[in-house]
Design a protein around this motif. Structure first.
Motif, PDB file in Angstrom:
ATOM      1  N   ILE A   1      -6.224   7.504  -0.383  1.00 33.51           N
ATOM      2  CA  ILE A   1      -5.237   6.447  -0.643  1.00 33.51           C
ATOM      3  C   ILE A   1      -4.038   6.613   0.290  1.00 33.51           C
ATOM      4  N   LEU A   2      -3.568   7.845   0.432  1.00 34.57           N
ATOM      5  CA  LEU A   2      -2.448   8.110   1.348  1.00 34.57           C
ATOM      6  C   LEU A   2      -2.832   7.785   2.787  1.00 34.57           C
TER       7      LEU A   2
ATOM      8  N   ASP B   1       0.816  -1.201   0.000  1.00 32.23           N
ATOM      9  CA  ASP B   1       0.000   0.000   0.000  1.00 32.23           C
ATOM     10  C   ASP B   1       0.856   1.260   0.000  1.00 32.23           C
ATOM     11  N   VAL B   2       1.934   1.262   0.780  1.00 30.28           N
ATOM     12  CA  VAL B   2       2.806   2.434   0.818  1.00 30.28           C
ATOM     13  C   VAL B   2       3.464   2.632  -0.540  1.00 30.28           C
ATOM     14  N   PHE B   3       3.972   1.556  -1.131  1.00 32.43           N
ATOM     15  CA  PHE B   3       4.590   1.675  -2.446  1.00 32.43           C
ATOM     16  C   PHE B   3       3.560   2.078  -3.496  1.00 32.43           C
ATOM     17  N   ASP B   4       2.361   1.507  -3.428  1.00 35.09           N
ATOM     18  CA  ASP B   4       1.293   1.914  -4.349  1.00 35.09           C
ATOM     19  C   ASP B   4       0.963   3.384  -4.163  1.00 35.09           C
ATOM     20  N   ALA B   5       0.898   3.815  -2.928  1.00 32.20           N
ATOM     21  CA  ALA B   5       0.523   5.196  -2.627  1.00 32.20           C
ATOM     22  C   ALA B   5       1.540   6.183  -3.181  1.00 32.20           C
TER      23      ALA B   5
ATOM     24  N   LEU C   1       0.043   7.141   5.558  1.00 36.54           N
ATOM     25  CA  LEU C   1       0.934   8.276   5.310  1.00 36.54           C
ATOM     26  C   LEU C   1       0.323   9.625   5.682  1.00 36.54           C
ATOM     27  N   VAL C   2      -0.993   9.667   5.806  1.00 40.37           N
ATOM     28  CA  VAL C   2      -1.687  10.917   6.086  1.00 40.37           C
ATOM     29  C   VAL C   2      -2.663  10.721   7.238  1.00 40.37           C
TER      30      VAL C   2
END
Length: 109
Positions: free
Chosen positions: A54-55, A9-13, A60-61
């Motif tokens: 998404i983030l 998910d982090v890489f996708d984001a 991440l957010v």
């Protein structure tokens, strides 16, 4: 969420340039209202909100409501995993380049 899904998910984001720009904008401020973020893009509020979602799902957010306004801030902790992944391959390539240099030096002798 499993570790692999979270990493994915982090890489996708961060794969999307708009989301990387959002991360940069959030890194430069303590907290940013949605309307201020939207003003930085030529896309609509709904599109910016989708990117922020998404983030947020990737960790991440973070957001919080202040009255009717939603404010966002960066949670950079998940980026440490990206940094670790990049560092591993940086080390991998450095070692390979050292081996190549060593082989080239041996051939010169």
């Amino acid at each position: 969420m499993s570790e692999n899904n979270r990493l994915r998910d982090v890489f996708d984001a961060i794969a999307d340039p708009t989301r990387r720009r959002l991360i940069r904008l959030l890194a430069e401020a303590e907290e940013v209202p949605l309307h201020d973020l939207t003003a930085q893009f030529e896309i609509g509020r709904t599109a910016v909100s989708k990117h922020l979602t998404i983030l947020k799902k990737a960790g991440l957010v973070l957001d919080r409501k202040v009255g009717k306004e939603t404010r966002f801030r960066l949670n950079a902790t998940p980026l440490k995993e990206v940094q670790d992944w990049v560092a591993y391959y940086s080390d991998f390539w450095m070692k390979n380049m050292q081996r190549l240099n060593q082989l080239l030096e041996e051939e010169e002798e």
